[in-house]
Motif scaffolding. Structure first.
Motif, mmCIF file in Angstrom:
data_model
loop_
_atom_site.group_PDB
_atom_site.id
_atom_site.type_symbol
_atom_site.label_atom_id
_atom_site.label_comp_id
_atom_site.label_asym_id
_atom_site.label_seq_id
_atom_site.Cartn_x
_atom_site.Cartn_y
_atom_site.Cartn_z
ATOM 1 N N GLU A 281 -0.663 -103.832 111.920
ATOM 2 C CA GLU A 281 0.617 -104.031 111.244
ATOM 3 C C GLU A 281 0.511 -105.085 110.147
ATOM 4 O OE1 GLU A 281 4.887 -103.038 111.060
ATOM 5 O OE2 GLU A 281 2.969 -102.058 111.433
ATOM 6 N N LEU A 282 -0.224 -106.152 110.410
ATOM 7 C CA LEU A 282 -0.376 -107.194 109.387
ATOM 8 C C LEU A 282 -1.210 -106.701 108.208
ATOM 9 C CD1 LEU A 282 -0.821 -110.304 111.687
ATOM 10 C CD2 LEU A 282 1.179 -109.715 110.301
ATOM 11 N N LEU A 283 -2.214 -105.882 108.478
ATOM 12 C CA LEU A 283 -2.964 -105.280 107.375
ATOM 13 C C LEU A 283 -2.068 -104.376 106.541
ATOM 14 C CD1 LEU A 283 -6.418 -104.142 108.842
ATOM 15 C CD2 LEU A 283 -5.951 -106.140 107.418
ATOM 16 N N ALA A 284 -1.210 -103.624 107.203
ATOM 17 C CA ALA A 284 -0.335 -102.697 106.485
ATOM 18 C C ALA A 284 0.707 -103.432 105.659
ATOM 19 C CB ALA A 284 0.347 -101.753 107.478
ATOM 20 N N LEU A 285 1.262 -104.502 106.199
ATOM 21 C CA LEU A 285 2.341 -105.221 105.515
ATOM 22 C C LEU A 285 1.833 -106.114 104.393
ATOM 23 C CD1 LEU A 285 4.613 -106.318 108.499
ATOM 24 C CD2 LEU A 285 4.925 -104.395 106.941
ATOM 25 N N ARG A 286 0.643 -106.691 104.570
ATOM 26 C CA ARG A 286 0.175 -107.744 103.643
ATOM 27 C C ARG A 286 1.335 -108.690 103.315
ATOM 28 N NH1 ARG A 286 -2.262 -103.567 99.677
ATOM 29 N NH2 ARG A 286 -1.098 -102.254 101.107
ATOM 30 N N PRO A 287 1.823 -109.413 104.335
ATOM 31 C CA PRO A 287 3.056 -110.194 104.152
ATOM 32 C C PRO A 287 2.914 -111.404 103.256
ATOM 33 C CG PRO A 287 2.104 -110.611 106.309
ATOM 34 C CD PRO A 287 1.312 -109.496 105.712
ATOM 35 N N PHE A 288 1.682 -111.867 103.053
ATOM 36 C CA PHE A 288 1.474 -113.077 102.263
ATOM 37 C C PHE A 288 0.844 -112.740 100.914
ATOM 38 C CE2 PHE A 288 1.151 -114.340 106.778
ATOM 39 C CZ PHE A 288 2.281 -115.144 106.839
ATOM 40 N N GLY A 289 0.848 -113.702 100.043
ATOM 41 C CA GLY A 289 0.298 -113.483 98.713
ATOM 42 C C GLY A 289 -1.215 -113.480 98.655
ATOM 43 N N SER A 290 -1.866 -113.871 99.753
ATOM 44 C CA SER A 290 -3.324 -113.949 99.784
ATOM 45 C C SER A 290 -3.805 -113.965 101.230
ATOM 46 C CB SER A 290 -3.806 -115.229 99.079
ATOM 47 O OG SER A 290 -3.252 -116.386 99.710
ATOM 48 N N TYR A 291 -5.077 -113.672 101.409
ATOM 49 C CA TYR A 291 -5.776 -113.828 102.697
ATOM 50 C C TYR A 291 -5.147 -113.053 103.850
ATOM 51 C CZ TYR A 291 -8.180 -117.594 100.226
ATOM 52 O OH TYR A 291 -8.917 -118.318 99.327
ATOM 53 N N ASN A 292 -4.506 -111.936 103.571
ATOM 54 C CA ASN A 292 -3.857 -111.186 104.645
ATOM 55 C C ASN A 292 -4.841 -110.610 105.655
ATOM 56 O OD1 ASN A 292 -0.884 -111.111 103.945
ATOM 57 N ND2 ASN A 292 -1.777 -110.461 102.008
ATOM 58 N N GLY A 293 -5.991 -110.136 105.178
ATOM 59 C CA GLY A 293 -6.983 -109.591 106.094
ATOM 60 C C GLY A 293 -7.491 -110.641 107.066
ATOM 61 N N LEU A 294 -7.796 -111.829 106.546
ATOM 62 C CA LEU A 294 -8.252 -112.917 107.403
ATOM 63 C C LEU A 294 -7.192 -113.287 108.433
ATOM 64 C CD1 LEU A 294 -9.975 -115.345 104.860
ATOM 65 C CD2 LEU A 294 -11.059 -113.611 106.290
ATOM 66 N N VAL A 295 -5.945 -113.365 107.995
ATOM 67 C CA VAL A 295 -4.846 -113.719 108.907
ATOM 68 C C VAL A 295 -4.670 -112.635 109.971
ATOM 69 C CG1 VAL A 295 -2.346 -114.030 109.050
ATOM 70 C CG2 VAL A 295 -3.643 -115.223 107.283
ATOM 71 N N ALA A 296 -4.764 -111.374 109.579
ATOM 72 C CA ALA A 296 -4.596 -110.275 110.540
ATOM 73 C C ALA A 296 -5.662 -110.328 111.620
ATOM 74 C CB ALA A 296 -4.654 -108.929 109.802
ATOM 75 N N ARG A 297 -6.894 -110.592 111.224
ATOM 76 C CA ARG A 297 -7.974 -110.636 112.212
ATOM 77 C C ARG A 297 -7.885 -111.892 113.079
ATOM 78 N NH1 ARG A 297 -10.081 -107.942 107.740
ATOM 79 N NH2 ARG A 297 -10.874 -109.822 106.722
ATOM 80 N N ALA A 298 -7.404 -112.996 112.509
ATOM 81 C CA ALA A 298 -7.183 -114.198 113.324
ATOM 82 C C ALA A 298 -6.081 -113.957 114.346
ATOM 83 C CB ALA A 298 -6.835 -115.383 112.426
ATOM 84 N N ALA A 299 -5.038 -113.224 113.954
ATOM 85 C CA ALA A 299 -3.956 -112.910 114.892
ATOM 86 C C ALA A 299 -4.462 -112.004 116.009
ATOM 87 C CB ALA A 299 -2.799 -112.256 114.148
ATOM 88 N N GLU A 300 -5.318 -111.046 115.675
ATOM 89 C CA GLU A 300 -5.930 -110.217 116.709
ATOM 90 C C GLU A 300 -6.676 -111.091 117.711
ATOM 91 O OE1 GLU A 300 -8.699 -106.237 116.768
ATOM 92 O OE2 GLU A 300 -9.487 -107.942 115.640
#
Length: 319
Positions: free
Chosen positions: A226-245
């Motif tokens: 879901e975080l990958l799909a949304l890209r909620p932030f202006g940067s580093y969304n992939g890193l954040v998504a994997r950290a949340a996982e």
């Protein structure tokens, strides 16, 4: 997948969308395989006395893997020896991945109560020192704000070059493809607008804090996708998504010592396979969702294999 959930309660919901996903064909087998793999590495004799060393090594390798998927594919020894992570976009990406892995373990108790606070903190940590405007850091993007996954000397673009897009869908800059390898999923994946991001983040948060019968792997895969799909932030969304996982896998009790780095497995399976599995998540079909969850399960198993090798090296005195 647009997530929805009822209000949190003290017992699993009558309607449990995560449990429904857990019952999809292929998912129970993936869950069982992951559980057995995790149990095996936790039973390794090295874990009795040297689990801290395994955890530290897993964190380093996880950061390297996550950074590779975001376009900074450095050798492990390069990540290990470097101390300057501010010189260029790739270095900043690696530095962000390292900071996120160091921070994730500090946020477990907050995650179960306020996932959105944790996501804001993760983005703040990732973007630290990246030269991103303060007003965009640590909060979901607003209408018209661009998504540039790797701020620095050029932005990431889809393979073959392309454009960075604003959240309203307008292109803002042509990006040469030679500057920074494109992270995956590529920037060309349809970008939800700011209103949709806000609504779906709220739905994701409700999904996380409401008790569910679903295994940790399923919850982690949904949070990640879901975080990958949304890209909620202006940067580093992939890193954040994997950290949340990672936070879900640790906090659920599946991997309490954080020695099963899924990021390693995602990187080993390859950028193309990662992007293809993510397309299944975005499709929202039962087959696509099952493919994404089982892909995430395989990534965890490969992370287990990596840490098992570390345990064996420590046992031989080779590490």
């Amino acid at each position: 997948m647009s997530t929805t959930a009822s209000d949190a309660s003290s017992a699993p919901r009558p309607e449990d969308p995560l449990a429904t996903l857990a019952a999809l064909p292929g998912v129970p087998g993936a869950v069982d395989s992951v559980r057995k793999a995790v149990d095996r590495v936790y039973g390794h004799r090295v874990m009795r006395r040297r689990s801290g060393e395994v955890t530290s090594e897993a964190a380093l390798r996880a950061a390297r893997g996550s950074a590779a998927l975001s376009g900074a594919d450095w050798a492990l020894e390069e990540v290990r020896r470097r101390s300057d992570f501010g010189s260029d976009a790739e270095a900043r990406t690696v530095g962000a991945a390292l900071r996120l892995n160091a921070e994730a373990g500090q946020l477990l108790s907050v995650w179960s109560q306020s996932p959105l606070r944790v996501l804001a903190r993760l983005h703040l940590v990732a973007a630290g020192g990246a030269g991103v405007s303060d007003r965009t850091v640590g909060r979901p993007r607003l209408a018209g704000e661009p998504v540039v996954e790797a701020p620095g000397a050029g932005a990431a673009a889809p393979a073959g070059g392309g454009t960075v897009v604003r959240s309203d869908g307008a292109s803002v800059a042509e990006v040469p493809n030679a500057e920074v390898p494109a992270p995956v999923p590529p920037v060309g994946t349809p970008l939800p607008d700011a209103d949709e991001v806000a609504a779906r983040l709220d739905g994701l948060a409700r999904l996380v804090i409401t008790p569910s019968a679903a295994p940790a792997l399923v919850t982690a895969a949904v949070v990640h996708g879901e975080l990958l799909a949304l890209r909620p932030f202006g940067s580093y969304n992939g890193l954040v998504a994997r950290a949340a996982e990672r936070i879900v896998l640790i906090g659920s009790g599946l991997d309490p010592k954080s020695i099963c780095p899924a990021e390693v497995g995602h990187a080993e399976l390859g950028r193309a396979a990662y992007a293809a599995a993510f397309e299944g998540y975005v499709s929202g079909t039962p087959q696509g969702m099952a493919a994404w969850i089982t892909h995430c399960g395989r990534a965890v198993e490969l992370g287990v294999r990596e840490s098992t090798a570390v345990c064996e090296a420590l046992q031989r005195g080779a590490a």
